[in-house]
Design an enzyme around this catalytic site. Sequence first.
Site, PDB file in Angstrom:
ATOM      1  N   GLU A  41       0.858  -1.196   0.000  1.00  0.00           N
ATOM      2  CA  GLU A  41       0.000   0.000   0.000  1.00  0.00           C
ATOM      3  C   GLU A  41       0.899   1.254   0.000  1.00  0.00           C
ATOM      4  O   GLU A  41       1.934   1.268   0.697  1.00  0.00           O
ATOM      5  CB  GLU A  41      -0.825  -0.059   1.294  1.00  0.00           C
ATOM      6  CG  GLU A  41      -1.774   1.070   1.553  1.00  0.00           C
ATOM      7  CD  GLU A  41      -2.518   0.872   2.898  1.00  0.00           C
ATOM      8  OE1 GLU A  41      -2.082   0.039   3.737  1.00  0.00           O
ATOM      9  OE2 GLU A  41      -3.551   1.537   3.088  1.00  0.00           O
ATOM     10  N   LYS A 112      -9.595   2.104  -1.937  1.00  0.00           N
ATOM     11  CA  LYS A 112      -9.772   1.368  -0.670  1.00  0.00           C
ATOM     12  C   LYS A 112     -11.136   1.655  -0.054  1.00  0.00           C
ATOM     13  O   LYS A 112     -11.489   2.817   0.204  1.00  0.00           O
ATOM     14  CB  LYS A 112      -8.652   1.750   0.293  1.00  0.00           C
ATOM     15  CG  LYS A 112      -8.589   0.928   1.565  1.00  0.00           C
ATOM     16  CD  LYS A 112      -7.343   1.323   2.374  1.00  0.00           C
ATOM     17  CE  LYS A 112      -7.166   0.487   3.627  1.00  0.00           C
ATOM     18  NZ  LYS A 112      -5.967   0.919   4.391  1.00  0.00           N
ATOM     19  N   CYS A 145      -4.948  -3.692   2.430  1.00  0.00           N
ATOM     20  CA  CYS A 145      -4.663  -3.704   3.867  1.00  0.00           C
ATOM     21  C   CYS A 145      -5.893  -3.979   4.738  1.00  0.00           C
ATOM     22  O   CYS A 145      -6.400  -5.069   4.757  1.00  0.00           O
ATOM     23  CB  CYS A 145      -3.940  -2.411   4.259  1.00  0.00           C
ATOM     24  SG  CYS A 145      -2.978  -2.644   5.786  1.00  0.00           S
TER      25      CYS A 145
END
Length: 274
Positions: A41, A112, A145
């Site tokens: 990330e 995300k 993540c």
Amino acid sequence: MRAVRVACVQNDPAFGVRDANLDAAEALLEGVEADVVVLPELFASGYSFRDRAEAEAAAEPFPDGPTVRRLLAWSRRRGAAFVAGFPERAGSRVHNAAAVVADGRPLACYRKVHLFAFEREVFDAGEDGFPVVEHRGVRVGTMVCFDWIFPEAARSLALAGADLIAHPSNLVLPWCQRAMPLRALENGVFTVTANRVGTEHRSPRPVLRFTGGSLVAGPDGSVLAQASADGTAVVVAEVDVLRARDKRLPGGNDRLADRRPHCYGAPTAPSKDA
Ligand code: ACM
């Protein structure tokens, strides 16, 4: 058998020096041969933005920003797919995003969905779901993540046909490396978690220590390759993607077909802030 080599890159970027971090990532990739390469990330920008203005200043358009152009060049030179995190600017919005590129072409930009902690102050949450793209016969899905703690993310990707989940990460909590083999097992997919190492201390934010341990997990929940908790590394595993197409378990159950969504109710209902 459809053998695919996956590489998982564990880097140690310094905050705010994008070009040096890109050069360091390129050096790590030297000599690595893989069909699918996953980097962490925000792998070239650093993670701990102090505020929204700082994230906006670092953010780049997709695919015409310096980080994605570099990924496109790497993917063209190597004939590989790359999945890697970068801060994306889209009009007035700023996303913690992951670029998916292959053979010099942009394929998808994942924004995300589940923002972690302070990320909610500096990024806009993604609203477009979880992409799956095909590269040389392997269907690559992407999440980033903290998405790991919501099993719905990996499940959405498996239901959309992903064989392999690319998972760029900047992990600071200690649990994800144990959870990902279970995400792989419950969905019958391969997972590739590329985490970073090192620390960032950008006052007033707390010191963040990134936990390394990047790993590739298989559909039976096994760990196929794993980096150590510290130090930069590239771990490589050869996977048979056809194993991810057969969701059956000993005894004959099928991990996806035997779901009974009409009994679940709550997991598919809107959350309190939806
Ligand atoms: C995280 O989502 N970077 C913890």
